[in-house]
Design a protein around this motif. Structure first.
Motif, PDB file in Angstrom:
ATOM      1  N   GLU A  42       0.850  -1.191   0.000  1.00 38.64           N
ATOM      2  CA  GLU A  42       0.000   0.000   0.000  1.00 38.64           C
ATOM      3  C   GLU A  42       0.883   1.238   0.000  1.00 38.64           C
ATOM      4  OE1 GLU A  42      -2.991   0.188   3.001  1.00 38.64           O
ATOM      5  OE2 GLU A  42      -3.675  -1.883   2.686  1.00 38.64           O
TER       6      GLU A  42
ATOM      7  N   ARG B 119      -4.378   6.936  -2.532  1.00 40.76           N
ATOM      8  CA  ARG B 119      -4.030   5.733  -1.777  1.00 40.76           C
ATOM      9  C   ARG B 119      -4.367   4.502  -2.617  1.00 40.76           C
ATOM     10  NH1 ARG B 119      -7.151   4.633   2.173  1.00 40.76           N
ATOM     11  NH2 ARG B 119      -5.725   3.148   3.135  1.00 40.76           N
TER      12      ARG B 119
ATOM     13  N   GLU C 222      -3.322   0.129  -3.559  1.00 37.85           N
ATOM     14  CA  GLU C 222      -2.684  -1.124  -3.181  1.00 37.85           C
ATOM     15  C   GLU C 222      -2.240  -1.828  -4.456  1.00 37.85           C
ATOM     16  OE1 GLU C 222      -3.608  -4.856  -0.247  1.00 37.85           O
ATOM     17  OE2 GLU C 222      -5.127  -4.421  -1.774  1.00 37.85           O
TER      18      GLU C 222
END
Length: 296
Positions: free
Chosen positions: A157, A207, A209
């Motif tokens: 992440e 953000r 992943e």
């Protein structure tokens, strides 16, 4: 008793309750309500024009305060209304009435209208292009339902400053992993995805992943975590071209989901098949949009 043709015509317009004032050497004088009916103009507007000096009554009764108008003023009012209808300001109308800069004011307004027409034509052209382009876009995509099997992945992440930084951040993560575990191999077939974690679209500080399927589980290190992704049913849409046009694929995919009786269960995934690492042209980049779904 009707005294002349003019009074007869006005009686037809205003009814038998017509009240006329007469002044020697001047046309008949009409109260503001009567003049309002004759001119098809509200009393409020006539009062406003009086206050700003645009159309003063012929005279004001010194005893009653009634504003009194003549039929000659109908032509002046009509000219004012014509100027206002072509978009001239009150100040410009006043200048025209005073004979100031008539040609300049009208030519300026003419140029403004021409510009407005051209701008409107440009907007219409853009709308037509968008409608045509949207149809072409939707015709270029297709969707299938498929099962993505369970797989072992490493995940990281991170927060990306913007989308362009992906080109630096993702290869750097791969390089770190290769340095730490030189014997670790990607699974076959290869499966590398991005999942967005913000719950909304953002163009800064995103953000995400990153997950990539590998052939064996290794100990976690730093921000790298090894885990299993469960099997999942997805709507799959292939997008060929630069990432800046991915929103077109998303639009098609979400419309397909809605129209075919499915609901989204997880954040969409982007699986990068061909990209900057093996294709020189952005037009050759191949990305699969995977939207986890279930039936309603």
């Amino acid at each position: 008793m009707i005294i002349n043709k003019k009074q007869w015509l006005l009686t037809l317009l205003l009814g038998d309750g017509l009240k006329l004032n007469y002044k020697e050497g001047v046309s008949f004088l009409y109260r503001i309500g009567e003049f309002s009916k004759m001119s098809k103009t509200t009393i409020k507007t006539l009062r406003y024009y009086d206050e700003i000096g645009l159309l003063k009554p012929e005279e004001t009764d010194k005893f009653t305060g009634y504003r009194l108008y003549t039929t000659d003023q109908l032509f002046k009012l009509h000219r004012i209304q014509s100027y206002r209808q072509i978009g001239l300001s009150i100040e410009e109308v006043k200048m025209l009435q005073d004979g100031k800069n008539t040609e300049e004011i009208l030519n300026n307004r003419k140029e403004e209208i021409i510009s407005e027409i051209n701008n409107a034509k440009d907007r219409l052209s853009r709308i037509e292009f968008i409608l045509k382009k949207q149809e072409e876009i939707f015709m270029s995509y297709s969707a299938i339902i498929k099962e993505v099997p369970e797989c072992l992945v490493y995940c990281v992440e991170f927060t990306a400053p913007d989308y362009d930084s992906f080109f630096e951040t993702i290869p750097a993560i791969g390089a770190r992993l290769e340095e730490k575990y030189p014997d670790l191999k990607c699974a076959v077939p290869e499966y590398c995805i991005i999942r967005y974690l913000d719950g909304e679209y953002k163009d800064k500080d995103i953000r995400v992943e990153l997950c990539e399927a590998v052939d064996e589980k290794k100990p976690d290190f730093d921000d790298v975590v090894f885990k299993h992704l469960d099997a999942v049913q997805v709507v799959s849409v292939m997008h060929k071209g630069p990432y800046t046009r991915l929103r077109e694929a998303y639009a098609f995919a979400m419309k397909w989901v809605e129209e075919n009786g499915y609901v989204v269960t997880e954040a969409p995934r982007e699986s990068y098949i061909d990209g900057i690492w093996n294709k020189e042209s952005e037009e050759e980049w191949l990305t699969e949009i995977q939207i986890p779904v279930e039936t309603k």
